[in-house]
Design an enzyme around this catalytic site. Structure first.
Site, PDB file in Angstrom:
ATOM      1  N   THR A  13      15.604  -1.919  12.967  1.00 22.63           N
ATOM      2  CA  THR A  13      16.174  -2.363  11.704  1.00 22.63           C
ATOM      3  C   THR A  13      17.495  -3.060  11.966  1.00 22.63           C
ATOM      4  O   THR A  13      18.208  -2.730  12.922  1.00 22.63           O
ATOM      5  CB  THR A  13      16.394  -1.174  10.735  1.00 22.63           C
ATOM      6  OG1 THR A  13      16.932  -1.676   9.503  1.00 22.63           O
ATOM      7  CG2 THR A  13      17.375  -0.165  11.310  1.00 22.63           C
ATOM      8  N   HIS A  14      17.822  -4.049  11.110  1.00 22.66           N
ATOM      9  CA  HIS A  14      19.134  -4.692  11.138  1.00 22.66           C
ATOM     10  C   HIS A  14      20.027  -4.114  10.035  1.00 22.66           C
ATOM     11  O   HIS A  14      21.141  -4.594   9.821  1.00 22.66           O
ATOM     12  CB  HIS A  14      18.983  -6.208  10.962  1.00 22.66           C
ATOM     13  CG  HIS A  14      18.401  -6.896  12.164  1.00 22.66           C
ATOM     14  ND1 HIS A  14      17.050  -6.913  12.427  1.00 22.66           N
ATOM     15  CD2 HIS A  14      18.994  -7.555  13.196  1.00 22.66           C
ATOM     16  CE1 HIS A  14      16.835  -7.581  13.551  1.00 22.66           C
ATOM     17  NE2 HIS A  14      17.995  -7.972  14.041  1.00 22.66           N
ATOM     18  N   LYS A  18      20.706   2.241   7.387  1.00 19.68           N
ATOM     19  CA  LYS A  18      19.520   2.953   7.900  1.00 19.68           C
ATOM     20  C   LYS A  18      19.754   3.431   9.328  1.00 19.68           C
ATOM     21  O   LYS A  18      19.375   4.537   9.694  1.00 19.68           O
ATOM     22  CB  LYS A  18      18.290   2.025   7.879  1.00 19.68           C
ATOM     23  CG  LYS A  18      17.602   1.875   6.545  1.00 19.68           C
ATOM     24  CD  LYS A  18      16.324   1.071   6.742  1.00 19.68           C
ATOM     25  CE  LYS A  18      15.754   0.620   5.402  1.00 19.68           C
ATOM     26  NZ  LYS A  18      14.556  -0.220   5.580  1.00 19.68           N
ATOM     27  N   ASP A  74       8.523   0.657   6.729  1.00 20.65           N
ATOM     28  CA  ASP A  74       8.261  -0.306   5.669  1.00 20.65           C
ATOM     29  C   ASP A  74       8.242   0.492   4.378  1.00 20.65           C
ATOM     30  O   ASP A  74       7.656   1.583   4.322  1.00 20.65           O
ATOM     31  CB  ASP A  74       6.932  -1.046   5.880  1.00 20.65           C
ATOM     32  CG  ASP A  74       6.901  -2.359   5.112  1.00 20.65           C
ATOM     33  OD1 ASP A  74       7.938  -3.061   5.092  1.00 20.65           O
ATOM     34  OD2 ASP A  74       5.865  -2.700   4.529  1.00 20.65           O
ATOM     35  N   SER A  75       8.918  -0.008   3.379  1.00 21.08           N
ATOM     36  CA  SER A  75       9.041   0.776   2.161  1.00 21.08           C
ATOM     37  C   SER A  75       9.129  -0.129   0.948  1.00 21.08           C
ATOM     38  O   SER A  75       9.382  -1.335   1.070  1.00 21.08           O
ATOM     39  CB  SER A  75      10.273   1.685   2.237  1.00 21.08           C
ATOM     40  OG  SER A  75      11.428   0.936   2.536  1.00 21.08           O
ATOM     41  N   LYS A 183      20.518  11.621  -3.844  1.00 20.10           N
ATOM     42  CA  LYS A 183      19.378  10.733  -3.617  1.00 20.10           C
ATOM     43  C   LYS A 183      18.749  10.994  -2.256  1.00 20.10           C
ATOM     44  O   LYS A 183      17.521  11.102  -2.134  1.00 20.10           O
ATOM     45  CB  LYS A 183      19.814   9.275  -3.722  1.00 20.10           C
ATOM     46  CG  LYS A 183      18.681   8.298  -3.394  1.00 20.10           C
ATOM     47  CD  LYS A 183      19.161   6.868  -3.265  1.00 20.10           C
ATOM     48  CE  LYS A 183      18.078   5.994  -2.663  1.00 20.10           C
ATOM     49  NZ  LYS A 183      18.505   4.597  -2.451  1.00 20.10           N
ATOM     50  N   ARG A 189      12.305   8.128   1.824  1.00 23.69           N
ATOM     51  CA  ARG A 189      12.650   8.014   3.238  1.00 23.69           C
ATOM     52  C   ARG A 189      12.988   9.380   3.821  1.00 23.69           C
ATOM     53  O   ARG A 189      12.588   9.715   4.939  1.00 23.69           O
ATOM     54  CB  ARG A 189      13.815   7.043   3.433  1.00 23.69           C
ATOM     55  CG  ARG A 189      14.164   6.815   4.905  1.00 23.69           C
ATOM     56  CD  ARG A 189      15.066   5.626   5.113  1.00 23.69           C
ATOM     57  NE  ARG A 189      14.356   4.376   4.867  1.00 23.69           N
ATOM     58  CZ  ARG A 189      14.508   3.631   3.760  1.00 23.69           C
ATOM     59  NH1 ARG A 189      15.353   3.994   2.819  1.00 23.69           N
ATOM     60  NH2 ARG A 189      13.812   2.520   3.596  1.00 23.69           N
TER      61      ARG A 189
END
Length: 202
Positions: A13-14, A18, A74-75, A183, A189
């Site tokens: 991931t960039h 995350k 992927d979400s 959250k 996630r």
């Protein structure tokens, strides 16, 4: 199920947020977490029409480019009355050519629900699929699903993406009105990550 015994993991991931989240979660297990930006990893074209397929594309691309085991995700949000849309196109609905505009994406979601005269509650789910892949091509897949409903108008300035129009089941506030800690304790996630840790790291 395969246990993760390597010392280094590439998180494909960039997204700095995350990456920091994964680093905090996995450091206690003796794993050095590195991000895509640290390896100049290019973002592959996502050609699948489902979350698992696109997460696999990202994981495989990262493994092949670096030789390291990789974790990708992927979400997105799937709305029942829209036949699961935007789904894998969640981010695409926000694309403007000059960055992403999630206010526009939320408005489109609501407009399409109004166009089909969707009944209340307008049920939806946030979905997250994680793929943990080893250099030999073996992978483990974990899916987290947070059920809820789409509400209007948008509420709250916390979170990101579609959070201000998504109210999780059992709550009277949207994700956009919740603190980050609240959250993260119930998110799609978080559910997927906890499954992965329990299965492969604990």
């Amino acid at each position: 199920m395969r246990k993760f015994t390597e010392k280094k993991l590439l998180v494909a991931t960039h997204n700095a947020g995350k990456l920091a989240e994964m680093r905090a979660l996995l450091t206690p297990y003796g794993v050095e977490v590195i991000g895509a930006a640290e390896t100049a990893l290019a973002e592959p074209v996502e050609t699948e029409d489902n979350f698992v397929g696109n997460a696999r594309i990202k994981a495989r691309s990262a493994v092949e480019a670096t030789g390291l085991p990789a974790l990708s995700d992927d979400s997105g949000i799937s709305v029942d009355a829209l036949n699961g849309a935007p789904g894998v196109y969640t981010a695409d609905w926000a694309e403007t050519g000059n960055g992403r505009d999630f206010a526009m994406a939320m408005q489109r979601t609501w407009n399409e629900l109004e166009a089909v005269q969707a009944a209340e509650p307008r049920n939806a789910q946030f979905r997250c699929t994680l793929v943990l892949m080893w250099p030999d091509g073996h992978d483990e897949v974990f899916e987290g699903v947070l059920p809820g409903r789409v509400v209007w108008p948008p509420r709250g300035a916390e979170g990101h993406g579609y959070d201000p129009i998504f109210m999780p089941d059992g709550h009277e506030v949207t994700l956009g009105e919740m603190s980050a800690d609240q959250k993260n304790s119930l998110s799609h996630r978080a559910l997927a990550v906890s499954q992965m840790i329990e299965t492969c790291f604990a």
